[in-house]
Design a protein around this motif. Structure first.
Motif, mmCIF file in Angstrom:
data_model
loop_
_atom_site.group_PDB
_atom_site.id
_atom_site.type_symbol
_atom_site.label_atom_id
_atom_site.label_comp_id
_atom_site.label_asym_id
_atom_site.label_seq_id
_atom_site.Cartn_x
_atom_site.Cartn_y
_atom_site.Cartn_z
ATOM 1 N N SER A 45 0.601 -1.298 0.028
ATOM 2 C CA SER A 45 -0.192 -0.001 0.075
ATOM 3 C C SER A 45 0.868 1.178 -0.033
ATOM 4 O O SER A 45 0.546 2.350 -0.674
ATOM 5 C CB SER A 45 -1.041 0.116 1.193
ATOM 6 O OG SER A 45 -1.489 1.310 1.391
ATOM 7 N N VAL A 46 1.977 1.053 0.757
ATOM 8 C CA VAL A 46 2.756 2.198 0.650
ATOM 9 C C VAL A 46 3.602 2.571 -0.515
ATOM 10 O O VAL A 46 3.661 3.564 -1.074
ATOM 11 C CB VAL A 46 3.729 2.272 1.976
ATOM 12 C CG1 VAL A 46 4.983 3.353 2.032
ATOM 13 C CG2 VAL A 46 3.114 2.302 3.209
ATOM 14 N N HIS A 47 3.742 1.280 -1.471
ATOM 15 C CA HIS A 47 4.380 1.612 -2.565
ATOM 16 C C HIS A 47 3.539 2.192 -3.472
ATOM 17 O O HIS A 47 3.831 2.971 -4.352
ATOM 18 C CB HIS A 47 4.874 0.405 -2.939
ATOM 19 C CG HIS A 47 6.356 -0.107 -2.408
ATOM 20 N ND1 HIS A 47 6.522 -0.851 -1.302
ATOM 21 C CD2 HIS A 47 7.400 0.145 -2.959
ATOM 22 C CE1 HIS A 47 7.710 -0.893 -1.137
ATOM 23 N NE2 HIS A 47 8.507 -0.390 -2.044
ATOM 24 N N GLU A 48 2.149 1.897 -3.559
ATOM 25 C CA GLU A 48 1.224 2.308 -4.326
ATOM 26 C C GLU A 48 0.866 3.621 -4.258
ATOM 27 O O GLU A 48 0.608 4.601 -5.180
ATOM 28 C CB GLU A 48 -0.185 1.441 -4.127
ATOM 29 C CG GLU A 48 -1.030 2.012 -5.236
ATOM 30 C CD GLU A 48 -2.703 1.083 -4.890
ATOM 31 O OE1 GLU A 48 -3.546 1.388 -5.519
ATOM 32 O OE2 GLU A 48 -2.531 0.228 -3.975
ATOM 33 N N ASN A 89 12.058 9.687 -7.771
ATOM 34 C CA ASN A 89 10.881 8.756 -8.484
ATOM 35 C C ASN A 89 11.497 7.777 -9.061
ATOM 36 O O ASN A 89 10.786 6.651 -9.015
ATOM 37 C CB ASN A 89 9.774 9.586 -9.164
ATOM 38 C CG ASN A 89 8.622 8.827 -9.450
ATOM 39 O OD1 ASN A 89 7.975 8.436 -8.792
ATOM 40 N ND2 ASN A 89 8.294 8.806 -10.722
ATOM 41 N N ARG A 90 12.217 7.836 -9.832
ATOM 42 C CA ARG A 90 13.062 6.559 -10.794
ATOM 43 C C ARG A 90 13.731 5.755 -10.015
ATOM 44 O O ARG A 90 14.185 4.874 -10.721
ATOM 45 C CB ARG A 90 13.561 7.252 -11.862
ATOM 46 C CG ARG A 90 14.988 8.273 -11.634
ATOM 47 C CD ARG A 90 15.770 8.665 -12.700
ATOM 48 N NE ARG A 90 16.752 9.510 -12.375
ATOM 49 C CZ ARG A 90 17.878 9.321 -11.941
ATOM 50 N NH1 ARG A 90 18.287 8.063 -11.690
ATOM 51 N NH2 ARG A 90 18.654 10.417 -11.708
ATOM 52 N N ILE A 91 14.082 6.064 -8.904
ATOM 53 C CA ILE A 91 15.021 5.444 -7.948
ATOM 54 C C ILE A 91 14.132 4.422 -6.773
ATOM 55 O O ILE A 91 14.539 3.156 -6.469
ATOM 56 C CB ILE A 91 16.133 6.172 -7.218
ATOM 57 C CG1 ILE A 91 16.870 6.924 -8.394
ATOM 58 C CG2 ILE A 91 17.114 5.233 -6.430
ATOM 59 C CD1 ILE A 91 17.906 8.170 -7.760
ATOM 60 N N VAL A 92 13.270 5.178 -6.083
ATOM 61 C CA VAL A 92 12.916 4.856 -4.781
ATOM 62 C C VAL A 92 12.125 3.366 -4.685
ATOM 63 O O VAL A 92 12.309 2.637 -3.963
ATOM 64 C CB VAL A 92 12.090 5.998 -4.212
ATOM 65 C CG1 VAL A 92 10.755 6.037 -4.986
ATOM 66 C CG2 VAL A 92 11.707 5.693 -2.518
ATOM 67 N N ARG A 93 11.313 3.255 -5.716
ATOM 68 C CA ARG A 93 10.499 1.848 -5.673
ATOM 69 C C ARG A 93 11.264 0.595 -5.784
ATOM 70 O O ARG A 93 10.995 -0.413 -5.234
ATOM 71 C CB ARG A 93 9.476 2.003 -6.898
ATOM 72 C CG ARG A 93 8.331 3.037 -6.488
ATOM 73 C CD ARG A 93 7.527 3.189 -7.873
ATOM 74 N NE ARG A 93 6.728 1.969 -8.102
ATOM 75 C CZ ARG A 93 5.763 1.522 -7.769
ATOM 76 N NH1 ARG A 93 5.105 2.143 -6.641
ATOM 77 N NH2 ARG A 93 5.219 0.259 -7.960
ATOM 78 N N ASP A 94 12.519 0.513 -6.671
ATOM 79 C CA ASP A 94 13.205 -0.533 -6.852
ATOM 80 C C ASP A 94 14.289 -1.066 -5.630
ATOM 81 O O ASP A 94 14.986 -1.859 -5.661
ATOM 82 C CB ASP A 94 13.929 -0.423 -8.076
ATOM 83 C CG ASP A 94 13.061 -0.653 -9.334
ATOM 84 O OD1 ASP A 94 11.793 -1.226 -9.034
ATOM 85 O OD2 ASP A 94 13.163 0.053 -10.285
#
Length: 485
Positions: A85-88, A99-104
């Motif tokens: 949920s936090v990722h979404e 933004n291009r870094i954080v999720r992975d």
């Protein structure tokens, strides 16, 4: 030989080389290669590599903090959030370049034997320790230690979970009408694209009469409830102004007091008052529009080292420049009052029992942004302003005239914006179809608390709007007020 910049500088001498043409060519090529290493393109490449590394460190801190705060603060409120949920929501559509870094980035949530979160760690580099966010307790939330900090380093002043006295979770009686909340079409529209392409998570509208709730309307997105906290972002600035008001009411400070900036009384920055800081008119320099404070928010620096020492470039009170640093300076100026009157006690007193003001790793409140609260709790602070700073039982906790003070454009005003600015609160006095006495707390990603004194109405909209999207709060306010007529 002379030493310059830590290196040995040898006396220059010119010796004519005795080389053949082939050797001469090689020497020239070698010299050209050496020169290329100091060329602007190489410098840009080196700077780019440095920035990329720094951005990864910031992104890891961002991710660690949001996973820690969203999940731990929700659990402290008796509800849950999942990493998915936090990722979404919180980790999608954030500012560049994170933004291009954080999720992975890989992460791990470490819990104590009791099940409570101890810390969250995020891997960002093979040669450096993971970035951490440490849960410091229900009344303290999470904090981010410096880059390179090992597990176990945390806020030295935060109450640990095993030391904190349990606070009675007694919400102030609001006189809510019995039965389910009535329907209000404008609330449903807030979850559509009518007011822009934002992502609404919760809306609360409260109508008051004689200091009591006459009607209460609320709706939440799936996965969010009245107990789910979200980061307030800059709505925290309006909360900060309210804490300043409480200190003024207790005769502990005056808004015309110096904010205490500068090294001593001879420093021109000592002329900056708390009022200047609340009105974004300190006259200090800040390095980016909006004063992004990434090193403090995600990098693990402290309020003291990041926000307090910027130089003066305008006469205090003469120029408006929105800056996180100014709100941080205002709160730093009243920090001595928190020993006897911590923000958690103030929140409990006005019914914001599911709100936590987080701190940096050295113990200073990051009240420019880092507060976690629910839509229902934010409606309570709106109620306090509708009641002219008095609680439901008639107890005054803000000074008489404080509402007029925070909603007055007595300082320099923003240029080219549809809203004016008071003291920690935005002014909607120029918004079409909205009463001229309307003022509001605005926060990044779509956080709004709108107070309409002439209509006795508080409107709260929470969101996780992605960068480049917007929610038209003026149009939403206008339509809600029209629907209530």
């Amino acid at each position: 030989m002379k030493r310059a910049g830590g290196a040995i500088r040898r006396p220059f001498s010119f010796v004519r080389p005795r080389l053949g043409s082939c050797h001469m060519k090689n020497a020239i090529l070698a010299a050209a290669a050496a020169l290329a290493l100091t060329s602007p393109s190489h410098a840009q490449t080196a700077q780019h590599q440095l920035d990329e590394r720094y951005n990864r460190a910031l992104a890891a801190g961002y991710k660690a903090l949001f996973l820690c705060s969203a999940i731990a603060n929700a659990e402290a409120n008796g509800t849950t959030r999942t990493p998915e949920s936090v990722h979404e929501w919180e980790l999608t559509g954030i500012q560049a370049p994170l933004n291009r870094i954080v999720r992975d980035l890989p992460y791990e949530i470490i819990r104590r034997p009791t099940g409570q979160i101890a810390h969250v760690q995020v891997r960002w580099d093979e040669d450096m320790p993971d970035r951490l966010a440490v849960f410091d307790g229900k009344d303290a939330g999470c904090s981010v230690p410096p880059v390179g900090a090992p597990p176990g380093l945390s806020n030295p002043t935060a109450p640990k979970p095993w030391e904190r006295e349990e606070r009675e979770d007694a919400r102030i009686p609001l006189g809510l009408p019995p039965g389910p909340p009535p329907s209000l079409p404008s609330l449903d529209a807030a979850f559509s694209d009518k007011y822009g392409n934002g992502r609404t998570t919760a809306v609360v509208v409260r109508v008051f009469e004689n200091g009591r709730v006459k009607a209460n309307y609320a709706r939440s997105a799936p996965g969010f409830s009245r107990y789910t906290p979200q980061r307030t972002w800059s709505v925290a600035k309006s909360i900060a102004a309210t804490l300043v008001g409480a200190a003024v009411h207790r005769d502990e400070i005056d808004v015309n007091d110096s904010a205490g900036l500068g090294v001593d009384e001879s420093d021109p920055r000592r002329a900056i008052t708390i009022d200047h800081a609340l009105r974004m008119a300190s006259g200090r320099y800040s390095d980016t529009p909006g004063n992004r404070t990434d090193p403090l928010y995600w990098g693990g620096t402290s309020v003291e080292e990041r926000a307090q020492d910027w130089p003066l470039i305008y006469t205090p009170g003469s120029v408006y420049r929105y800056a996180n640093n100014d709100t941080l300076a205002a709160i730093k100026a009243i920090e001595d009052t928190f020993a006897n009157h911590p923000p958690a006690d103030f929140f409990a007193e006005i019914g914001m029992t599911r709100t936590v003001a987080e701190r940096d790793w050295r113990g200073d409140y990051v009240l420019s942004s880092q507060v976690w609260s629910t839509a229902w709790d934010l409606a309570a602070i709106g109620q306090l302003y509708l009641n002219d700073g008095m609680l439901w039982n008639g107890t005054r906790i803000l000074p008489e005239g404080w509402v007029e003070y925070v909603s007055s454009p007595s300082g320099p005003q923003p240029e080219g914006r549809p809203f004016g600015y008071g003291a920690g609160w935005w002014l909607m006095n120029s918004s079409e179809g909205v009463p001229s006495d309307t003022f509001a707390a605005f926060g990044n990603r779509g956080q709004y608390v709108v107070v309409v004194p002439s209509r006795d109405v508080v409107i709260v909209r929470r969101g996780e709007d992605m960068v480049g999207t917007r929610f038209d709060i003026a149009a939403f306010t206008r339509d809600v007020l029209a629907a209530l007529e």
